[in-house]
Design a protein around this motif. Sequence first.
Motif, PDB file in Angstrom:
ATOM      1  N   LEU A 240      46.132 -14.736 -20.610  1.00  0.00           N
ATOM      2  CA  LEU A 240      45.143 -14.019 -19.804  1.00  0.00           C
ATOM      3  C   LEU A 240      43.887 -14.882 -19.656  1.00  0.00           C
ATOM      4  CD1 LEU A 240      44.351 -11.260 -18.513  1.00  0.00           C
ATOM      5  CD2 LEU A 240      43.442 -10.615 -20.755  1.00  0.00           C
ATOM      6  N   GLU A 241      43.605 -15.311 -18.452  1.00  0.00           N
ATOM      7  CA  GLU A 241      42.434 -16.161 -18.239  1.00  0.00           C
ATOM      8  C   GLU A 241      41.116 -15.370 -18.205  1.00  0.00           C
ATOM      9  OE1 GLU A 241      41.887 -19.525 -18.062  1.00  0.00           O
ATOM     10  OE2 GLU A 241      43.866 -19.547 -18.978  1.00  0.00           O
ATOM     11  N   PRO A 242      40.993 -14.373 -17.297  1.00  0.00           N
ATOM     12  CA  PRO A 242      39.671 -13.741 -17.158  1.00  0.00           C
ATOM     13  C   PRO A 242      39.405 -12.635 -18.162  1.00  0.00           C
ATOM     14  CG  PRO A 242      41.162 -12.867 -15.496  1.00  0.00           C
ATOM     15  CD  PRO A 242      41.952 -13.872 -16.283  1.00  0.00           C
ATOM     16  N   LEU A 243      38.153 -12.301 -18.333  1.00  0.00           N
ATOM     17  CA  LEU A 243      37.771 -11.060 -18.986  1.00  0.00           C
ATOM     18  C   LEU A 243      37.937  -9.955 -17.946  1.00  0.00           C
ATOM     19  CD1 LEU A 243      35.136 -11.747 -21.553  1.00  0.00           C
ATOM     20  CD2 LEU A 243      35.845  -9.419 -21.200  1.00  0.00           C
ATOM     21  N   VAL A 244      38.527  -8.845 -18.342  1.00  0.00           N
ATOM     22  CA  VAL A 244      38.909  -7.795 -17.397  1.00  0.00           C
ATOM     23  C   VAL A 244      38.017  -6.569 -17.622  1.00  0.00           C
ATOM     24  CG1 VAL A 244      40.796  -6.269 -16.699  1.00  0.00           C
ATOM     25  CG2 VAL A 244      41.287  -8.605 -17.495  1.00  0.00           C
ATOM     26  N   VAL A 245      37.444  -6.044 -16.541  1.00  0.00           N
ATOM     27  CA  VAL A 245      36.619  -4.834 -16.653  1.00  0.00           C
ATOM     28  C   VAL A 245      37.219  -3.755 -15.761  1.00  0.00           C
ATOM     29  CG1 VAL A 245      34.305  -3.852 -16.428  1.00  0.00           C
ATOM     30  CG2 VAL A 245      34.558  -6.299 -16.910  1.00  0.00           C
ATOM     31  N   ASP A 246      37.599  -2.631 -16.367  1.00  0.00           N
ATOM     32  CA  ASP A 246      38.119  -1.490 -15.600  1.00  0.00           C
ATOM     33  C   ASP A 246      37.002  -0.444 -15.539  1.00  0.00           C
ATOM     34  OD1 ASP A 246      39.375   0.719 -14.572  1.00  0.00           O
ATOM     35  OD2 ASP A 246      41.122   0.614 -15.878  1.00  0.00           O
ATOM     36  N   LEU A 247      36.404  -0.304 -14.366  1.00  0.00           N
ATOM     37  CA  LEU A 247      35.219   0.551 -14.229  1.00  0.00           C
ATOM     38  C   LEU A 247      35.540   2.044 -14.127  1.00  0.00           C
ATOM     39  CD1 LEU A 247      33.002  -1.521 -11.734  1.00  0.00           C
ATOM     40  CD2 LEU A 247      32.580  -1.130 -14.160  1.00  0.00           C
TER      41      LEU A 247
END
Length: 391
Positions: A240-247
Motif C-alpha cells: 500500500l503506497e498512499p495513506l488512505v482517508v475515508d471521510l
Amino acid sequence: MGENGKTFDVIVIGSGSVGNPAACFLAQAGLSVLVIERRPASGQGDNKAAIGGVRATHSDPGKISTCIESLKIFSTWEEQYGFNVGWKEGGYCFPVFDEKIEATLKGLLPIQKKFGLVIDWVGPERIAELIPGIVTKDLRGGTFSPHDGQVSSILAPMAFEREAKNNGAVYHFNERVTGYLREGDRITGVVTDKGEYASAEVVLAAGADAAEHSEWLGFDVPVVPDSHEAGISAPVEQFLEPLVVDLRPGPEGRTANFYFGQNAEGQIIFCYTPKELFLGTNRESLSEFLPILANRMISLVPRLKNLLIRRIWRGCYPMTPDGVPIIDRAPGLEGLVLAVGMCGQGFMMGPGVAKNVTSLIVDGTTCLPEEAHHCFRYDRDFYAAKNEALK
Ligand SMILES: Cc1cc2nc3c(=O)[nH]c(=O)nc-3n(C[C@H](O)[C@H](O)[C@H](O)COP(=O)(O)OP(=O)(O)OC[C@H]3O[C@@H](n4cnc5c(N)ncnc54)[C@H](O)[C@@H]3O)c2cc1C
C-alpha cells in the motif's frame, strides 16, 4: 539565574513536534537556544502519538503552505543530514463513495492548487490500483496527492535534536516551566521548577498543556486537549503506497472518519476521528477502539482481516476553537512567540511551523504569504466559522 547566569537568545518551552524542530532551525540560524522539556526526552508528549502522516492536502492556505515546507524538510532530511526519519513518499488518497464528499473534495482543488499542492481527482480504476483490495461497489473515484507521505514520529525527534545539538542548542529534560520573568510588557525569560533562565525571546510550544500558560501570561491561550486513539500492526509485505482517508461517518455512529497507511517498515498504522470530541488528557486506551476500527478497515479493504495488531495507544490533539493553530507574536507582549494549538496536524506541520517561528524571530516577520499567515494570527475571530454555520 540558571545555566551559569548565561542569557540565551531563545528559550523553547517543549521539545515536541514543534519545539524540537524550532530549536533546530533557530540554532542553525546561529542563535543560542535552551530547550526546556518536562518529560525525560524529546518527542515524548503527543508527538509520539502521531501516526506520522505528512500531507499538504488541507483546505486552508496556512496549513497548505506550512505543510509544503514540512514535506520539503522531511523528504530531504536523510540526504542532507544522513539520518533516516522513516520518510515514505506514497501520497495521500481520499477514496470517495458519495456525491456530497465528491463535491466537497472537488471544491477544494482550486485553493489547494493555488497554494502549490500537486493533487487531482482520479477515477475509480486508479483508486483501485492505489489501494489494492479496496471494495469497488459505489466507488466514484477520489483525490490523490502523490508527494504527501509518512515519517516516523519516533525517529523525527531524534533527528531534530541531534541537529539542534550539533548547532549548540542545550536541552534540559525533566524540568517544567512554571512561570515567566518579565519587565513591563516584555518577557525576559522563564521560571522552572529548578531555576530561572533569561532570554531575549521565548517560544511557547507546550502542546496540549499550553492553556495553563494563560494565567502566567495574563491572556487566554485557547487550547483544549481532545483525545484520539491509534494503533499499529505487525509488518506485512509492502502493498500500500498512499495513506488512505475515508471521510464517511461510520455506520456504528461513533466515527466521523478513519485513516490508515503502511509505514516504511511495512506496518499498517491506523486511527479514527470520534464523532464526538473526547475532551481531556486521559491517555488510557479504550476497549471500543479496536473493534470499531477493525470493522471499518475490513469493510473498506477486506484483505486486512488477517493483520496481527501489535499495540494501540491514545494521545491528545491540542485543539483551538476553530481547529487551526496559533503561530504569532503574543498580544501586547514583546519577547514571546506562540506556536500552539496544532490540533490533529502538529507532527506534519512541525518543521514548517518551526521555519516560520525562526523567521518571526530572526527576520522579524513571517515567511508565509500574508493570506496564509492570516489563518494563524492570534487576533483572528476563533468563532467566526462556527457563527457563520449557525446563521
Ligand atoms: C492518535 C493520534 C494520531 C495523530 N496522528 C497525526 C499524524 O498522523 N500527523 C500529524 O501531523 N499529527 C498527528 N497527530 C497530532 C499530533 O500528534 C499533535 O498535533 C502534535 O504532536 C502536537 O505538537 P506539539 O509540539 O504542539 O505538542 P507535543 O508534541 O506534545 O510537544 C509539547 C511538549 O511540551 C512539553 N511541555 C508542556 N508543558 C511544559 C512545561 N510547562 N514545561 C516544559 N515542557 C512542557 C510536553 O512534555 C511536550 O513534550 C496525532 C495525534 C494523536 C493523538
